[in-house]
Design a protein around this motif. Structure first.
Motif, PDB file in Angstrom:
ATOM      1  N   ALA A  21       0.847  -1.193   0.000  1.00 32.26           N
ATOM      2  CA  ALA A  21       0.000   0.000   0.000  1.00 32.26           C
ATOM      3  C   ALA A  21       0.883   1.243   0.000  1.00 32.26           C
ATOM      4  O   ALA A  21       1.957   1.257   0.590  1.00 32.26           O
ATOM      5  N   ALA A  22       0.427   2.265  -0.690  1.00 32.37           N
ATOM      6  CA  ALA A  22       1.130   3.548  -0.711  1.00 32.37           C
ATOM      7  C   ALA A  22       0.173   4.622  -0.216  1.00 32.37           C
ATOM      8  O   ALA A  22      -1.033   4.530  -0.441  1.00 32.37           O
ATOM      9  N   VAL A  44      -7.575  -6.235   0.836  1.00 32.64           N
ATOM     10  CA  VAL A  44      -6.542  -5.709   1.725  1.00 32.64           C
ATOM     11  C   VAL A  44      -6.072  -6.815   2.665  1.00 32.64           C
ATOM     12  O   VAL A  44      -6.893  -7.490   3.298  1.00 32.64           O
ATOM     13  N   LEU A  45      -4.749  -7.001   2.751  1.00 29.82           N
ATOM     14  CA  LEU A  45      -4.140  -7.962   3.664  1.00 29.82           C
ATOM     15  C   LEU A  45      -3.288  -7.175   4.657  1.00 29.82           C
ATOM     16  O   LEU A  45      -2.442  -6.371   4.242  1.00 29.82           O
ATOM     17  N   ASN A  46      -3.508  -7.392   5.946  1.00 25.50           N
ATOM     18  CA  ASN A  46      -2.749  -6.713   6.996  1.00 25.50           C
ATOM     19  C   ASN A  46      -1.965  -7.741   7.791  1.00 25.50           C
ATOM     20  O   ASN A  46      -2.542  -8.562   8.490  1.00 25.50           O
ATOM     21  N   THR A  90       0.693   2.178   6.595  1.00 22.03           N
ATOM     22  CA  THR A  90       0.900   1.247   5.484  1.00 22.03           C
ATOM     23  C   THR A  90       1.831   0.092   5.833  1.00 22.03           C
ATOM     24  O   THR A  90       2.018  -0.807   5.022  1.00 22.03           O
ATOM     25  N   THR A  91       2.371   0.065   7.039  1.00 16.18           N
ATOM     26  CA  THR A  91       3.266  -1.015   7.453  1.00 16.18           C
ATOM     27  C   THR A  91       2.523  -2.343   7.441  1.00 16.18           C
ATOM     28  O   THR A  91       1.484  -2.484   8.090  1.00 16.18           O
TER      29      THR A  91
END
Length: 104
Positions: A21-22, A44-46, A90-91
């Motif tokens: 992600a940016a 989205v993957l976190n 975004t980490t």
């Protein structure tokens, strides 16, 4: 800032390429025909140890921590207008834009 490329996932289970992600990504919305939305989604993957908030076109979604996944709808709107995506951080966040219906 990056404009995410929409990947076609309409044929079912397949590999989807995710990118980091940016700050300030954008995504094109789905299209609308005869009253039907042809869906575009932000995947989205976190993998971080903290939950993240992802906001798409002003609507916020929470992505759970450590291997949390969110599938966020990006609804049709004005044709050709990109939707803005912001992240609380975004980490450890990877994203992909996917379409689940065949392209019109």
């Amino acid at each position: 800032m990056a404009a995410l490329t929409i990947q076609d996932a309409s044929v079912g289970l397949q590999s989807v390429t995710m990118s980091s992600a940016a700050a300030g990504d954008t995504i094109a919305g789905g299209s609308r025909a005869a009253g039907w939305d042809i869906g575009v989604f932000l995947l989205v993957l976190n993998t971080d140890a903290a939950a993240k908030t992802v906001t798409v076109n002003g609507v916020s979604y929470t992505v759970p921590l450590t291997s949390g996944v969110a599938v966020i709808p990006v609804y049709a709107g004005q044709y050709g207008v990109a939707r803005t995506i912001t992240y609380s951080a975004t980490t450890g966040v990877k994203v992909a834009a996917i379409r689940l219906s065949p392209a019109p």
